[in-house]
Design an enzyme around this catalytic site. Structure first.
Site, PDB file in Angstrom:
ATOM      1  N   LYS A  96     150.704   4.667  50.491  1.00 22.61           N
ATOM      2  CA  LYS A  96     150.095   3.354  50.751  1.00 22.61           C
ATOM      3  C   LYS A  96     150.820   2.655  51.907  1.00 22.61           C
ATOM      4  O   LYS A  96     150.187   2.003  52.743  1.00 22.61           O
ATOM      5  CB  LYS A  96     150.139   2.488  49.485  1.00 22.61           C
ATOM      6  CG  LYS A  96     149.132   2.908  48.430  1.00 22.61           C
ATOM      7  CD  LYS A  96     147.716   2.537  48.853  1.00 22.61           C
ATOM      8  CE  LYS A  96     146.663   3.147  47.959  1.00 22.61           C
ATOM      9  NZ  LYS A  96     145.293   2.875  48.387  1.00 22.61           N
ATOM     10  N   GLN A 150     138.376   2.226  38.476  1.00 21.12           N
ATOM     11  CA  GLN A 150     138.535   0.927  37.803  1.00 21.12           C
ATOM     12  C   GLN A 150     138.047  -0.217  38.699  1.00 21.12           C
ATOM     13  O   GLN A 150     137.315  -1.101  38.260  1.00 21.12           O
ATOM     14  CB  GLN A 150     140.017   0.699  37.445  1.00 21.12           C
ATOM     15  CG  GLN A 150     140.230  -0.570  36.637  1.00 21.12           C
ATOM     16  CD  GLN A 150     141.687  -1.032  36.611  1.00 21.12           C
ATOM     17  OE1 GLN A 150     142.546  -0.491  37.309  1.00 21.12           O
ATOM     18  NE2 GLN A 150     141.963  -2.035  35.803  1.00 21.12           N
ATOM     19  N   LEU A 151     138.436  -0.205  39.957  1.00 20.31           N
ATOM     20  CA  LEU A 151     138.048  -1.272  40.878  1.00 20.31           C
ATOM     21  C   LEU A 151     136.611  -1.075  41.377  1.00 20.31           C
ATOM     22  O   LEU A 151     135.808  -2.016  41.400  1.00 20.31           O
ATOM     23  CB  LEU A 151     139.020  -1.299  42.064  1.00 20.31           C
ATOM     24  CG  LEU A 151     138.731  -2.296  43.180  1.00 20.31           C
ATOM     25  CD1 LEU A 151     138.787  -3.732  42.678  1.00 20.31           C
ATOM     26  CD2 LEU A 151     139.743  -2.122  44.322  1.00 20.31           C
ATOM     27  N   TYR A 153     152.863   7.790  45.773  1.00 17.50           N
ATOM     28  CA  TYR A 153     151.739   6.852  45.916  1.00 17.50           C
ATOM     29  C   TYR A 153     152.144   5.683  46.814  1.00 17.50           C
ATOM     30  O   TYR A 153     151.431   5.329  47.767  1.00 17.50           O
ATOM     31  CB  TYR A 153     151.332   6.362  44.524  1.00 17.50           C
ATOM     32  CG  TYR A 153     150.349   5.216  44.499  1.00 17.50           C
ATOM     33  CD1 TYR A 153     149.004   5.394  44.820  1.00 17.50           C
ATOM     34  CD2 TYR A 153     150.763   3.933  44.103  1.00 17.50           C
ATOM     35  CE1 TYR A 153     148.105   4.338  44.772  1.00 17.50           C
ATOM     36  CE2 TYR A 153     149.868   2.872  44.048  1.00 17.50           C
ATOM     37  CZ  TYR A 153     148.549   3.079  44.383  1.00 17.50           C
ATOM     38  OH  TYR A 153     147.659   2.023  44.320  1.00 17.50           O
ATOM     39  N   ASP A 171     131.727   9.045  45.032  1.00 13.09           N
ATOM     40  CA  ASP A 171     132.968   9.488  44.375  1.00 13.09           C
ATOM     41  C   ASP A 171     132.917  11.014  44.323  1.00 13.09           C
ATOM     42  O   ASP A 171     131.983  11.612  44.862  1.00 13.09           O
ATOM     43  CB  ASP A 171     133.087   8.864  42.963  1.00 13.09           C
ATOM     44  CG  ASP A 171     134.551   8.764  42.515  1.00 13.09           C
ATOM     45  OD1 ASP A 171     135.182   9.821  42.313  1.00 13.09           O
ATOM     46  OD2 ASP A 171     135.058   7.639  42.397  1.00 13.09           O
TER      47      ASP A 171
END
Ligand code: NAD
Ligand code: SER
Length: 314
Positions: free
Chosen positions: A143, A12-13, A139, A34
Site C-alpha cells: 500500500k 467488504q467495501l 500488505y 471481481d
C-alpha cells in the site's frame, strides 16, 4: 456522467460502494468486477483479474470507462500467508490499472490505501500526514509503494488519482476479507448469535476505525472535490474513532448484557501493535472538508439496530 469500473467489487467495501455508485450515477454507468462473475448478489459482477493486463484494457474499452475505483487487494492478515503473491496482486495489479488507464485515456482513479502503511517507528498518537512509515506487513509495504506510484503517475502523466488511508472499516451489510481489524465486525455477529466472542487481539490494543457510511461518504466527497483542492497525491490520512477490543465490548454489552468475551491473541496482535492508535486528518479536513459523523457509541447503536433490530439499550 462518469462511466465507472470497480475492481474487487465483491469485497467488504465494494459491496456497499457499488450500490451507492449505482444509486448516484445509474446502474448502467457502473461496471462491477471481481475474480468470479456472479448474478446472485444485489448487482451483476463481471469477471476481471487485475493481474490480466489485456483483460483490464478490453473492459475499459468495451464499456467506455472514464473513472476507476480500484479496490482489488489482499488484506493484511491473509497477505502474510503468501507475501510474494500479495505483493503481485496489490502492486502489480495496481500498476496494471495505472498503465491501462494511461493507455486508454482514463483520467480519474480512486486507489484506497490503509493505516497499514504505518509501522513501529511511526508516531503512534495523532499520526501526522507525512510521518516515518516503514510498515512491517507485506500488505502495508504494497500500500505504501502504491501511494508512491499514485503520486508518480499524477506528476508525470497527469492522472487524477485520489486516495484515502482508510482505518479499519465496520459495516453491517458485508463481511471483511482477511484483515487485522476484522475483529471489530466479527464481534457484532458473535455477540448477537453466540453471546460470546474470542478476540484475536489483546483487550487494550487500540486501532483507528471507521463506520462504513462515513467511509463511503468520504470516498464520494474526495472523488467529487475540485481537482485543485486535492493537495495530497499519495494518500490522505482520514479518521473517525479509535478504540480497543475492551472498549467496543463494553459498548455492545449495553445492548446485550449477557455477552461475554475472552482473548486469545494470535499473529494479528503483532500486526495491530505495529500500526498506530489515532490519526491527524487535518489535511483532509482543510482540503475537501472531511468530517466524520459516527463515533463509537453511535456506530454500535446502528450496527446493533441493523443486525438485531429487537435489541434495545438497557
Ligand atoms: P476484501 O478482501 O473484502 O475485498 C477485496 C476483493 O478483491 C475481494 O472480493 C477479492 O476477490 C478481490 N480480489 C483479490 N484478488 C484479486 C485479483 N487478482 N483481481 C481482482 N479482484 C481480486 O477487501 P475490502 O475490505 O473490500 O477492501 C477494499 C480495498 O480497501 C482494498 O484495497 C483494501 O486494501 C482497502 N482497505 C480496506 C480496509 C478495511 O478495513 N476493509 C481498510 C483499509 C483499506
Ligand atoms: N482493515 C485492513 C486490515 O486489517 C486495514 O487496511 O488489513
Amino acid at each position: 456522467m462518469p462511466r465507472i469500473l470497480v475492481t474487487g467489487a465483491a469485497g467488504q467495501l465494494g459491496t456497499v460502494l457499488v450500490t451507492k455508485l449505482r444509486e448516484r450515477y445509474g446502474d448502467d454507468n457502473v461496471v462491477a468486477t471481481d475474480l468470479k462473475p456472479s448474478e446472485d448478489g444485489s448487482f451483476p459482477l463481471l469477471s476481471l483479474n487485475v493481474l490480466e493486463y489485456d483483460d483490464i484494457k478490453a473492459i475499459i474499452q468495451k464499456h467506455q470507462i472514464n473513472e476507476i475505483y480500484h479496490l482489488a487487494a489482499i488484506l493484511s492478515a491473509k497477505g502474510e500467508k503468501n507475501p510474494r503473491f500479495t505483493w503481485k496482486v496489490n502492486l502489480d495489479g495496481f500498476i496494471n490499472i495505472l498503465e491501462a488507464a494511461k493507455e486508454c485515456g482514463v483520467k480519474k482513479i480512486f486507489n484506497p490505501s490503509s493505516i497499514a502503511v504505518f509501522g513501529p517507528l511511526t508516531q503512534k498518537e495523532n499520526t501526522p500526514q507525512y510521518p516515518i512509515m516503514i510498515p512491517e506487513t507485506i500488505y502495508g509495504m504494497s500500500k505504501e509503494a502504491g501511494e508512491q506510484w499514485s503520486n508518480y503517475y499524477h506528476k508525470n502523466f497527469g492522472l487524477d488519482i485520489r486516495s484515502l488511508r482508510y482505518p479499519g472499516l465496520i459495516g453491517y451489510d458485508s463481511l471483511p476479507g482477511g484483515g487485522t481489524t476484522d475483529y471489530a465486525v466479527e464481534i457484532f455477529h458473535a455477540a448477537i448469535k453466540e453471546k460470546q466472542y474470542t478476540c484475536f487481539l489483546n483487550p487494550d490494543t487500540i486501532l483507528p476505525m471507521m463506520y462504513m457510511p462515513d467511509a463511503i461518504r468520504a470516498t464520494l466527497e474526495l472523488m467529487e472535490a475540485p481537482a485543485e483542492n486535492i493537495r495530497v497525491r499519495t494518500s490522505y490520512n482520514i479518521a473517525a474513532m479509535s478504540f480497543s477490543p475492551w472498549e467496543i465490548y463494553q459498548e455492545i454489552k449495553k445492548y446485550i448484557p449477557e455477552f461475554t468475551i475472552n482473548y486469545k491473541p494470535d499473529f494479528r496482535e503483532k500486526i495491530a501493535r505495529s500500526w498506530v492508535e489515532s490519526i491527524d486528518d487535518t489535511s483532509a479536513r482543510n482540503d475537501w472538508n472531511w468530517k466524520e459523523e459516527y463515533n463509537l457509541s453511535k456506530m454500535v447503536e446502528e450496527m446493533i439496530f441493523h443486525l438485531s433490530p429487537s435489541a434495545k439499550l438497557r
